[in-house]
Design a protein around this motif. Sequence first.
Motif, PDB file in Angstrom:
ATOM      1  N   PHE A 171      -1.596  83.684  22.805  1.00 58.25           N
ATOM      2  CA  PHE A 171      -2.850  84.256  23.282  1.00 58.25           C
ATOM      3  C   PHE A 171      -3.143  83.636  24.645  1.00 58.25           C
ATOM      4  O   PHE A 171      -3.614  82.498  24.724  1.00 58.25           O
ATOM      5  N   ASP A 172      -2.853  84.381  25.726  1.00 60.55           N
ATOM      6  CA  ASP A 172      -2.963  83.870  27.095  1.00 60.55           C
ATOM      7  C   ASP A 172      -2.314  82.489  27.177  1.00 60.55           C
ATOM      8  O   ASP A 172      -1.259  82.279  26.628  1.00 60.55           O
ATOM      9  N   ASP A 173      -2.967  81.575  27.862  1.00 61.59           N
ATOM     10  CA  ASP A 173      -2.473  80.204  27.945  1.00 61.59           C
ATOM     11  C   ASP A 173      -3.239  79.299  26.992  1.00 61.59           C
ATOM     12  O   ASP A 173      -3.195  78.083  27.118  1.00 61.59           O
ATOM     13  N   ASN A 174      -3.945  79.888  26.029  1.00 63.96           N
ATOM     14  CA  ASN A 174      -4.864  79.121  25.198  1.00 63.96           C
ATOM     15  C   ASN A 174      -4.287  78.679  23.861  1.00 63.96           C
ATOM     16  O   ASN A 174      -4.388  77.521  23.493  1.00 63.96           O
ATOM     17  N   VAL A 175      -3.722  79.600  23.101  1.00 67.26           N
ATOM     18  CA  VAL A 175      -3.283  79.299  21.741  1.00 67.26           C
ATOM     19  C   VAL A 175      -1.892  79.898  21.507  1.00 67.26           C
ATOM     20  O   VAL A 175      -1.636  81.036  21.863  1.00 67.26           O
TER      21      VAL A 175
ATOM     22  N   ASP B 182      -4.697  74.581  23.600  1.00 63.00           N
ATOM     23  CA  ASP B 182      -4.805  73.726  24.781  1.00 63.00           C
ATOM     24  C   ASP B 182      -5.547  74.519  25.855  1.00 63.00           C
ATOM     25  O   ASP B 182      -4.942  75.331  26.545  1.00 63.00           O
ATOM     26  N   TYR B 183      -6.870  74.326  25.937  1.00 69.11           N
ATOM     27  CA  TYR B 183      -7.650  75.062  26.926  1.00 69.11           C
ATOM     28  C   TYR B 183      -8.950  74.326  27.257  1.00 69.11           C
ATOM     29  O   TYR B 183      -9.517  73.636  26.419  1.00 69.11           O
ATOM     30  N   PRO B 184      -9.430  74.490  28.498  1.00 70.60           N
ATOM     31  CA  PRO B 184     -10.691  73.869  28.898  1.00 70.60           C
ATOM     32  C   PRO B 184     -11.875  74.732  28.461  1.00 70.60           C
ATOM     33  O   PRO B 184     -11.749  75.954  28.331  1.00 70.60           O
TER      34      PRO B 184
END
Length: 182
Positions: free
Chosen positions: A146-150, A12-14
């Motif tokens: 992984f950060d706010d991404n995965v 969930d990432y832009p």
Amino acid sequence: YFSANIGWASADYPIGAPFNGLVDDSAPTVGIDFGVGFGERWAVELGLNEYGHFDGRAAPCAAGAVCTLVATQESVDQRVYEAALVRRFTIRNVRLYGKAGYYRANIDTDIPFEDSDFSEKGLVLGVGLRWYFDAPWSVSLEATRFDDNVSQLAVGFGWGLGGEERNRSTDFDDDDERSDRR
């Protein structure tokens, strides 16, 4: 130690130009981890994770161009490299661990513009457990972010040096321990 992993990941990432959209999907993942322990409680780990297609919504447009905002369904492929410091706690033949480190993700989009593929980097955090069922063989379960991404949850099958010593030090019962003290 070495571990081969399979699991499920959620992304969930832009993504900016030229993708101009949001990846919001889940997909299977496969990976490998290689770690070297130093002392009883610490290790350094290197890992590689490959992901299936993550789908997203995008309005593909070359950077700096004037484009209409038509959202389409697009997908990305992702490969993540990681290096982490691992803190370990051993209870009999189960090892609990937490890790923190750095990751770099190579992201390949399926849009036909130059410079549409890119990389991300940041903080990786994880927790897990590894059960040494028959030294040196193990099965593991790990949750990683992984950060706010995965985010991912993976099951692994591994092999580790030093497992024989770990089993020798934990394969005794109270009677054996008392007889050793006599």
